[in-house]
Motif scaffolding. Structure first.
Motif, PDB file in Angstrom:
ATOM      1  N   HIS A   6     -16.555  12.537 -14.451  1.00  0.00           N
ATOM      2  CA  HIS A   6     -16.118  13.779 -15.174  1.00  0.00           C
ATOM      3  C   HIS A   6     -16.909  14.012 -16.474  1.00  0.00           C
ATOM      4  O   HIS A   6     -17.246  15.292 -16.514  1.00  0.00           O
ATOM      5  CB  HIS A   6     -14.923  14.224 -15.273  1.00  0.00           C
ATOM      6  CG  HIS A   6     -14.061  14.004 -13.899  1.00  0.00           C
ATOM      7  ND1 HIS A   6     -13.968  14.939 -12.738  1.00  0.00           N
ATOM      8  CD2 HIS A   6     -13.311  13.056 -13.305  1.00  0.00           C
ATOM      9  CE1 HIS A   6     -13.420  14.749 -11.677  1.00  0.00           C
ATOM     10  NE2 HIS A   6     -13.248  13.570 -11.949  1.00  0.00           N
ATOM     11  N   LEU A   7     -16.850  13.120 -17.166  1.00  0.00           N
ATOM     12  CA  LEU A   7     -17.469  13.237 -18.678  1.00  0.00           C
ATOM     13  C   LEU A   7     -19.047  13.617 -18.439  1.00  0.00           C
ATOM     14  O   LEU A   7     -19.771  14.310 -19.386  1.00  0.00           O
ATOM     15  CB  LEU A   7     -17.574  12.066 -19.367  1.00  0.00           C
ATOM     16  CG  LEU A   7     -15.881  11.604 -19.940  1.00  0.00           C
ATOM     17  CD1 LEU A   7     -15.853  10.164 -20.559  1.00  0.00           C
ATOM     18  CD2 LEU A   7     -15.273  12.935 -20.569  1.00  0.00           C
ATOM     19  N   ILE A   8     -19.785  13.008 -17.420  1.00  0.00           N
ATOM     20  CA  ILE A   8     -21.151  13.080 -17.268  1.00  0.00           C
ATOM     21  C   ILE A   8     -21.485  14.523 -16.796  1.00  0.00           C
ATOM     22  O   ILE A   8     -22.401  15.283 -16.969  1.00  0.00           O
ATOM     23  CB  ILE A   8     -21.935  12.055 -16.523  1.00  0.00           C
ATOM     24  CG1 ILE A   8     -21.844  10.758 -17.093  1.00  0.00           C
ATOM     25  CG2 ILE A   8     -23.218  12.498 -15.884  1.00  0.00           C
ATOM     26  CD1 ILE A   8     -22.152   9.769 -16.294  1.00  0.00           C
ATOM     27  N   ALA A   9     -20.707  14.970 -16.017  1.00  0.00           N
ATOM     28  CA  ALA A   9     -20.475  16.353 -15.298  1.00  0.00           C
ATOM     29  C   ALA A   9     -20.674  17.444 -16.563  1.00  0.00           C
ATOM     30  O   ALA A   9     -21.370  18.244 -16.305  1.00  0.00           O
ATOM     31  CB  ALA A   9     -19.685  16.430 -14.376  1.00  0.00           C
TER      32      ALA A   9
ATOM     33  N   SER B 253     -14.773  25.124 -16.309  1.00  0.00           N
ATOM     34  CA  SER B 253     -13.985  24.414 -15.129  1.00  0.00           C
ATOM     35  C   SER B 253     -14.162  23.005 -15.340  1.00  0.00           C
ATOM     36  O   SER B 253     -13.184  22.146 -15.231  1.00  0.00           O
ATOM     37  CB  SER B 253     -14.302  24.714 -13.601  1.00  0.00           C
ATOM     38  OG  SER B 253     -15.982  24.430 -13.446  1.00  0.00           O
ATOM     39  N   LYS B 254     -15.413  22.568 -15.430  1.00  0.00           N
ATOM     40  CA  LYS B 254     -15.609  20.963 -15.722  1.00  0.00           C
ATOM     41  C   LYS B 254     -14.870  20.584 -16.996  1.00  0.00           C
ATOM     42  O   LYS B 254     -14.557  19.315 -17.120  1.00  0.00           O
ATOM     43  CB  LYS B 254     -17.235  21.004 -15.641  1.00  0.00           C
ATOM     44  CG  LYS B 254     -17.791  21.210 -14.395  1.00  0.00           C
ATOM     45  CD  LYS B 254     -19.348  20.769 -14.671  1.00  0.00           C
ATOM     46  CE  LYS B 254     -20.312  21.080 -13.473  1.00  0.00           C
ATOM     47  NZ  LYS B 254     -20.129  22.433 -12.957  1.00  0.00           N
ATOM     48  N   TRP B 255     -14.962  21.535 -18.022  1.00  0.00           N
ATOM     49  CA  TRP B 255     -14.275  21.002 -19.391  1.00  0.00           C
ATOM     50  C   TRP B 255     -12.922  21.010 -19.067  1.00  0.00           C
ATOM     51  O   TRP B 255     -12.138  19.936 -19.709  1.00  0.00           O
ATOM     52  CB  TRP B 255     -14.929  22.352 -20.276  1.00  0.00           C
ATOM     53  CG  TRP B 255     -14.018  21.987 -21.744  1.00  0.00           C
ATOM     54  CD1 TRP B 255     -13.060  22.621 -22.053  1.00  0.00           C
ATOM     55  CD2 TRP B 255     -14.587  20.927 -22.747  1.00  0.00           C
ATOM     56  NE1 TRP B 255     -12.775  22.039 -23.433  1.00  0.00           N
ATOM     57  CE2 TRP B 255     -13.518  20.912 -23.946  1.00  0.00           C
ATOM     58  CE3 TRP B 255     -15.357  19.939 -22.559  1.00  0.00           C
ATOM     59  CZ2 TRP B 255     -13.755  20.253 -24.724  1.00  0.00           C
ATOM     60  CZ3 TRP B 255     -15.555  19.397 -23.710  1.00  0.00           C
ATOM     61  CH2 TRP B 255     -14.643  19.479 -24.915  1.00  0.00           C
ATOM     62  N   SER B 256     -12.253  21.750 -18.464  1.00  0.00           N
ATOM     63  CA  SER B 256     -10.994  21.943 -18.359  1.00  0.00           C
ATOM     64  C   SER B 256     -10.571  20.608 -17.527  1.00  0.00           C
ATOM     65  O   SER B 256      -9.405  19.933 -17.851  1.00  0.00           O
ATOM     66  CB  SER B 256     -10.383  23.122 -17.270  1.00  0.00           C
ATOM     67  OG  SER B 256     -10.653  24.285 -17.969  1.00  0.00           O
ATOM     68  N   ILE B 257     -11.102  20.261 -16.457  1.00  0.00           N
ATOM     69  CA  ILE B 257     -10.776  18.818 -15.779  1.00  0.00           C
ATOM     70  C   ILE B 257     -10.959  17.602 -16.762  1.00  0.00           C
ATOM     71  O   ILE B 257     -10.483  16.749 -16.734  1.00  0.00           O
ATOM     72  CB  ILE B 257     -11.719  18.755 -14.679  1.00  0.00           C
ATOM     73  CG1 ILE B 257     -11.521  19.601 -13.519  1.00  0.00           C
ATOM     74  CG2 ILE B 257     -11.622  17.338 -14.063  1.00  0.00           C
ATOM     75  CD1 ILE B 257     -12.591  19.403 -12.592  1.00  0.00           C
ATOM     76  N   ALA B 258     -12.060  17.748 -17.726  1.00  0.00           N
ATOM     77  CA  ALA B 258     -12.309  16.569 -18.679  1.00  0.00           C
ATOM     78  C   ALA B 258     -11.374  16.628 -19.694  1.00  0.00           C
ATOM     79  O   ALA B 258     -10.719  15.640 -19.895  1.00  0.00           O
ATOM     80  CB  ALA B 258     -13.608  16.977 -19.405  1.00  0.00           C
ATOM     81  N   ILE B 259     -10.400  17.830 -19.930  1.00  0.00           N
ATOM     82  CA  ILE B 259      -9.446  17.910 -21.060  1.00  0.00           C
ATOM     83  C   ILE B 259      -8.456  17.297 -20.185  1.00  0.00           C
ATOM     84  O   ILE B 259      -7.512  16.549 -20.769  1.00  0.00           O
ATOM     85  CB  ILE B 259      -9.224  19.303 -21.214  1.00  0.00           C
ATOM     86  CG1 ILE B 259     -10.298  19.684 -22.403  1.00  0.00           C
ATOM     87  CG2 ILE B 259      -8.003  19.463 -22.039  1.00  0.00           C
ATOM     88  CD1 ILE B 259     -10.230  19.339 -23.847  1.00  0.00           C
ATOM     89  N   ASP B 260      -8.023  17.726 -19.046  1.00  0.00           N
ATOM     90  CA  ASP B 260      -6.959  17.042 -18.292  1.00  0.00           C
ATOM     91  C   ASP B 260      -6.692  15.664 -18.192  1.00  0.00           C
ATOM     92  O   ASP B 260      -5.952  14.989 -18.389  1.00  0.00           O
ATOM     93  CB  ASP B 260      -6.708  17.611 -16.908  1.00  0.00           C
ATOM     94  CG  ASP B 260      -5.741  17.155 -16.189  1.00  0.00           C
ATOM     95  OD1 ASP B 260      -4.537  17.322 -16.327  1.00  0.00           O
ATOM     96  OD2 ASP B 260      -6.027  16.584 -15.025  1.00  0.00           O
TER      97      ASP B 260
END
Length: 384
Positions: free
Chosen positions: A167-170, A219-226
């Motif tokens: 997720h971080l790379i994404a 969307s990718k940032w929201s997942i990474a935050i979670d």
């Protein structure tokens, strides 16, 4: 330690809770007194070296801690060299088992799939009296979990936390693609990026074009935050389990890694009296809101220095964070007005968010973490 406990109970009738607090404070104090000095340790058991150290220091320590006395520390020296003493020392150093590197979480929180500690440097299996855990948050490849921290020079037993790399790379790749897009380059020419930083503080309206340009990052940032919030809870549970032994821990985080540490401190605060676990904390470009977060509670979990390193021109952090969370104020781009938190402005050193990847060792060296008071001297800047 067993002999000390028995003597204290006989002389002061101390309760179990009082003993636990004394033990934790005593071990952390001993680590501070020795300054992280190298001990001759092999195979994870430091008893012989510690026994010699206690024997040599018995007169001085006996004066400093009258309740134990010189004879008490001399007795401890003998006990430390015994088999039972070796077991106690091993537990204090987290050597019972494989310590952090052998830590396998029995369960995962909220679908966190990757969470492991990677040893850094050559300070392992040498009985270092303190532990450092570094956490990266902007990761373009696996090596970015390690490379920013390889050049650190200290006496700590260091580990890098490798977490949710997929997720971080994404999200990092999405940010990189956005930075190189035609629309973003045009907005940069118009000076819209610096407007972002002012709107975080003044709550002015954002340029519509800028908001629409960040949609595919959101969307990718929201997942990474979670995931960073959940990884923070996992880190707290790891420290509470004591796999690092009874040694003080320094936590250093960059970008979302700083958020992992912040959430770890929040969880420690909710778990009870855990103020002796973490000795020092350093945030580099932290994506943490200044409002709506438990900064005071987090500060209470850190026994020593708590440092927020920020850059006032880190517009990339401002854009990405603001696109996901509507908040005012951001630790990574401005000072935190909380007693006990040091604020270090590295605007002249860090020209953008990814600059921390190469600047981290220089910044940490200038902070001089071994001192008990704020210190920072400027280092030459470098363009991103």
């Amino acid at each position: 330690m067993a002999i000390v406990k028995e003597r204290m109970q006989q002389e002061t009738n101390s309760t179990t809770d009082e003993w636990d607090k004394w033990k934790r404070g005593g071990i952390i104090g001993a680590a501070a007194l020795a300054g992280g000095t190298l001990l001759a340790v092999t195979g994870g058991l430091a008893a012989p070296a510690i026994a010699a150290g206690f024997g040599a220091l018995a007169p001085t320590l006996g004066t400093l801690v009258p309740v134990i006395g010189t004879s008490g520390f001399a007795t401890i020296a003998s006990a430390a060299g015994s088999i039972s003493g070796s077991v106690a020392v091993a537990a204090s150093f987290g050597a019972a088992g494989a310590g952090l590197t052998g830590n396998k979480m029995a369960r995962r929180i909220g679908g966190v799939e990757e969470f492991e500690f990677v040893p850094l440097g050559e300070n392992h299996n040498q009985g270092r009296l303190a532990v450092s855990i570094v956490v990266s948050g902007l990761v373009f490849k696996q090596s970015d979990f390690v490379s920013p921290w390889e050049k650190l020079e200290d006496n700590l037993e260091r580990y890098s936390l490798q977490w949710e790399s997929k997720h971080l790379i994404a999200v990092s790749t999405a940010i990189q693609d956005w930075l190189t897009s035609k629309l973003t380059r045009e907005l940069m020419k118009r000076g819209a990026m610096m407007t972002v930083l002012s709107t975080l503080v003044t709550a002015l309206a954002w340029p519509t074009a800028l908001l629409s340009a960040t949609d595919f990052i959101d969307s990718k940032w929201s997942i990474a935050i979670d995931r960073s919030d959940k990884a923070g809870k996992l880190l707290a549970e790891t420290l509470l389990s004591g796999v690092q032994g009874n040694r003080p821990v320094t936590l250093i985080g960059f970008s979302l890694g700083a958020r992992v540490i912040f959430k770890c401190l929040e969880h420690l605060a909710k778990s009870g009296d855990n103020g002796g676990l973490v000795e020092r904390v350093v945030f580099l470009g932290a994506p943490i809101s200044l409002r709506g977060e438990q900064w005071e509670s987090a500060r209470k979990m850190v026994a020593g220095r708590f440092i927020n390193v920020y850059s006032t021109n880190d517009w990339m952090l401002g854009v990405v964070f603001r696109a996901s969370l509507l908040s005012q104020g951001l630790a990574g781009i401005q000072a935190i007005d909380i007693p006990g938190i040091e604020n270090v402005d590295v605007t002249n050193v860090v020209s953008g968010h990814s600059s921390y990847l190469w600047a981290a060792p220089k910044i940490l060296a200038q902070l001089d973490l071994d001192t008990c008071y704020p210190i920072f001297s400027s280092v030459p800047g470098r363009s991103e």
